[in-house]
Design a protein around this motif. Structure first.
Motif, PDB file in Angstrom:
ATOM      1  N   GLN B  26      32.738 118.214  17.384  1.00 36.06           N
ATOM      2  CA  GLN B  26      31.621 118.480  16.466  1.00 36.06           C
ATOM      3  C   GLN B  26      30.535 117.419  16.609  1.00 36.06           C
ATOM      4  N   ALA B  27      30.939 116.158  16.780  1.00 33.03           N
ATOM      5  CA  ALA B  27      29.959 115.085  16.949  1.00 33.03           C
ATOM      6  C   ALA B  27      29.137 115.312  18.216  1.00 33.03           C
ATOM      7  N   ALA B  51      39.852 123.623   8.992  1.00 30.81           N
ATOM      8  CA  ALA B  51      39.495 122.238   9.335  1.00 30.81           C
ATOM      9  C   ALA B  51      38.296 122.204  10.280  1.00 30.81           C
ATOM     10  N   GLN B  52      38.226 123.178  11.191  1.00 33.11           N
ATOM     11  CA  GLN B  52      37.085 123.236  12.116  1.00 33.11           C
ATOM     12  C   GLN B  52      35.792 123.536  11.363  1.00 33.11           C
ATOM     13  N   LEU B  53      35.878 124.466  10.421  1.00 34.81           N
ATOM     14  CA  LEU B  53      34.687 124.824   9.642  1.00 34.81           C
ATOM     15  C   LEU B  53      34.274 123.669   8.719  1.00 34.81           C
ATOM     16  N   ALA B  54      35.262 123.018   8.144  1.00 30.94           N
ATOM     17  CA  ALA B  54      34.958 121.896   7.246  1.00 30.94           C
ATOM     18  C   ALA B  54      34.239 120.777   7.982  1.00 30.94           C
ATOM     19  N   ALA B  55      34.517 120.662   9.280  1.00 39.09           N
ATOM     20  CA  ALA B  55      33.886 119.597  10.075  1.00 39.09           C
ATOM     21  C   ALA B  55      32.470 119.952  10.501  1.00 39.09           C
ATOM     22  N   ALA B  57      31.564 123.433  11.860  1.00 36.44           N
ATOM     23  CA  ALA B  57      31.423 124.618  12.704  1.00 36.44           C
ATOM     24  C   ALA B  57      30.743 125.739  11.923  1.00 36.44           C
ATOM     25  N   HIS B  58      30.006 126.587  12.666  1.00 39.36           N
ATOM     26  CA  HIS B  58      29.324 127.743  12.054  1.00 39.36           C
ATOM     27  C   HIS B  58      29.931 129.020  12.633  1.00 39.36           C
ATOM     28  N   GLY B  59      30.693 129.738  11.840  1.00 43.46           N
ATOM     29  CA  GLY B  59      31.277 130.982  12.322  1.00 43.46           C
ATOM     30  C   GLY B  59      32.391 130.726  13.310  1.00 43.46           C
ATOM     31  N   ILE B  60      33.009 131.828  13.743  1.00 44.77           N
ATOM     32  CA  ILE B  60      34.137 131.714  14.677  1.00 44.77           C
ATOM     33  C   ILE B  60      33.989 132.739  15.798  1.00 44.77           C
TER      34      ILE B  60
END
Lengths: 378, 378
Positions: B26-27, B51-55, B57-60
């Motif tokens: 994400q960084a 956890a990915q979204l909380a960091a 991420a936008h959508g999957i």
């Protein structure tokens, strides 16, 4: 549901082929005069196992305690757990026996044998344990002449554990491909296991069961003197590996993966399928055999083989279908396999491919299908 | 449940490592100024995806409609189904959109594009479709300069379908192993996808999204001008294949298979594990890389690597652990790996190994674990 309506990818069982495979193995066992205990690890599916039992099988073999628990819950109580038990799994085995399951354990070393004896003593349970014999050096077990055989037998016998038998699995049969070699290994498997039983009995340990088997050796065995039962698993569906071993025809393979054409790369001669390795599995068992079938052998929806084509590559949800002659059929790949066309892919390894699916679609000769659930996990 | 109490085999996620991997990607995306849309096919697990979204991420991204249905039910509505759609799957896609899911489809051929247009027209639905671009020749998609790109764009655009973007996946990055080669492929992936969008826009088709990515190219990209979002999947756990590609250290691998020693063949230098290919998967992705890790890299329960050993073979429920030097450690195999000892095996391919399990055991730094469910099937 009709075959044409099943969403792809799906794991299809051709019921007529499955029943033929079941009947063939059971008839051979009946001729040899031995009991047959199918290994349910191939399908983990009560519908399939019910057909095996209905045809004359006695009890089942399992590869996990989860299978034992599920099949016992479904009414099957004669169960051999054919993997040398980790001592930490003994509480689950005890729970099954306390519920009335005639669960038999397997062991091939003194440490686990001592753990079973101590645990049984602690809980007042007489476990029934079979000693695993190594008759072909391919994996686990104690060779028939090793001191450890009697050592394990005595640890069990002298500590109140029932030594119910010996068992072996000549898994190296998968590496063979001639009737002569298979027959020789079947005899080696028989003789080694019978010898192990003889040594235990000479030491005063009853050892009533003598259990052997793998699909190739079971089908190749000409006589099984001294053997009480045979185990085999993959014969019920067969696959491309077994075809290369020489124990089934392609038309005997009862498992296929239903797939849809979703794209083309015409310059490469590729049709792209919606069945990748997630559906077909990563098993490339035929890669070291006489005929490498890639990730699988394509067939038309009606089962007609397409011997000029192969699933030559696979990503997670994409399979690549191409000509076995490389570029020869490049020009017509999109016409031959239009978008939306459905195919059936025969798999390398029925046990691995089935495990990718939560259920089979069992297809009857009239084209109607039913969902047959599978187990996953341990 | 404490790590020591988990039954084997089990799939463990080291939460601290996973969070580090998520933060790293994400960084990098934030630095590059692009949105990040993780591919959930690796874990199919809402706990991981949360956890990915909380960091940030936008959508999957999903690989199956089952994933789309499950993650939409869990509250995620921005979903890209990144496999060129089979026309027979359109009713399921429609049902999701009717429920409010912002599901985006992918297509790479005129036939499927026409089918989407006709189906959308029939049902009064404006589908959002992204055109798949082939930037490295490894699988699907239309190359940026092909006529088919505009043909597909026009079929969609002129028939009332929204062309939401272009997307590409440079999956051939898995075959590379130098930073230079990865950076070059990342630039090739970027440039090809941007070029495809440019051609569509020049033809009067808006094409707002430009979506690229694979874990290696995402991490290697130095600039992503013209790209709006990146997709990647396996980075969240990493694996031995990614280690060989050069994008993670062994200590970054967050997935391992917990196994128990259940036997030995001391003359061969083997310890037998209760994790075979059913647990580790048949994926042998490192077999053609610089370092072949067999069926996996053993570690102690605390994560300490055992570089002198490898899982050199696997049957369905048996793994064979042996010395990488062949016979060098034969004599002490039983002492080094006693019956009942637990090990953690780092896998070749996190996507394939995870798929063998109905759940992960997610292990926190304090050693406590929680069960995280996975999806299976289509």
């Amino acid at each position: 549901m009709k075959l044409e309506q099943i969403e792809t990818p799906a794991a299809l069982i051709d019921i007529a082929r499955m029943q033929k495979n079941i009947a063939r193995m059971q008839a051979h066992m009946n001729t040899l005069g031995v009991a047959f205990r199918p290994h349910v690890k191939t399908t983990k599916c009560i519908d399939v196992v019910s057909a095996q039992l209905a045809a004359g099988a006695h009890g089942i073999t399992v590869s996990t305690l989860k299978e034992a628990e599920a099949f016992f819950a479904a009414g099957i109580d004669d169960i051999l757990y054919a993997v040398s038990i980790a001592p930490s799994k003994l509480p689950r085995a005890l729970a099954l026996r306390r519920q009335g399951c005639d669960l038999k354990l397997v062991v091939d070393n003194p440490t686990a044998a001592s753990a079973i004896a101590a645990f049984g003593d602690q809980h007042g349970e007489t476990f029934d344990v079979w000693i695993e014999v190594d008759t072909d050096g391919h994996r686990s077990g104690i060779t028939p002449e090793q001191d450890a055989l009697l050592e394990v037998g005595r640890i069990l016998h002298q500590n109140g554990v029932k030594v119910g038998g010996v068992m072996t699995h000549a898994g190296s049969s998968y590496e063979l491909d001639t009737p002569q070699a298979l027959a020789a290994l079947a005899e080696q498997e028989r003789a080694g296991c019978v010898r192990a039983a003889q040594r235990l009995r000479e030491a005063g340990i009853a050892c009533p069961a003598v259990s052997v088997g793998s699909t190739p050796t079971a089908l190749a065995a000409a006589q099984l003197d001294g053997v009480t039962e045979v185990r085999a698993g993959v014969y019920v569906l067969f696959d491309l590996v077994m075809h290369n071993v020489g124990v089934c025809a392609l038309d005997d393979i009862a498992l296929s993966v239903l797939a849809t054409v979703i794209g083309h790369q015409t310059d490469k001669g590729w049709a792209i399928l919606d069945a990748g390795w997630m559906a077909l599995s990563r098993d490339r068992g035929t890669s070291k055999q006489s005929h490498d079938f890639g990730y699988g052998q394509p067939c038309l929806l009606n089962g007609t083989l397409l011997p000029d084509y192969v699933v030559s590559g696979a990503n997670q949800e994409h399979g690549i279908l191409s000509s076995v002659q490389g570029g020869a059929h490049v020009d017509d790949i999109a016409q031959r396999f239009p978008i939306g066309m459905k195919l059936r892919i025969l798999p390398n390894h029925a046990c691995a491919t089935g495990a990718q699916f939560p259920e089979y679609h069992a297809v009857a000769p009239d084209g109607n299908s039913a969902a047959w659930r599978r187990l996953q996990g341990w």
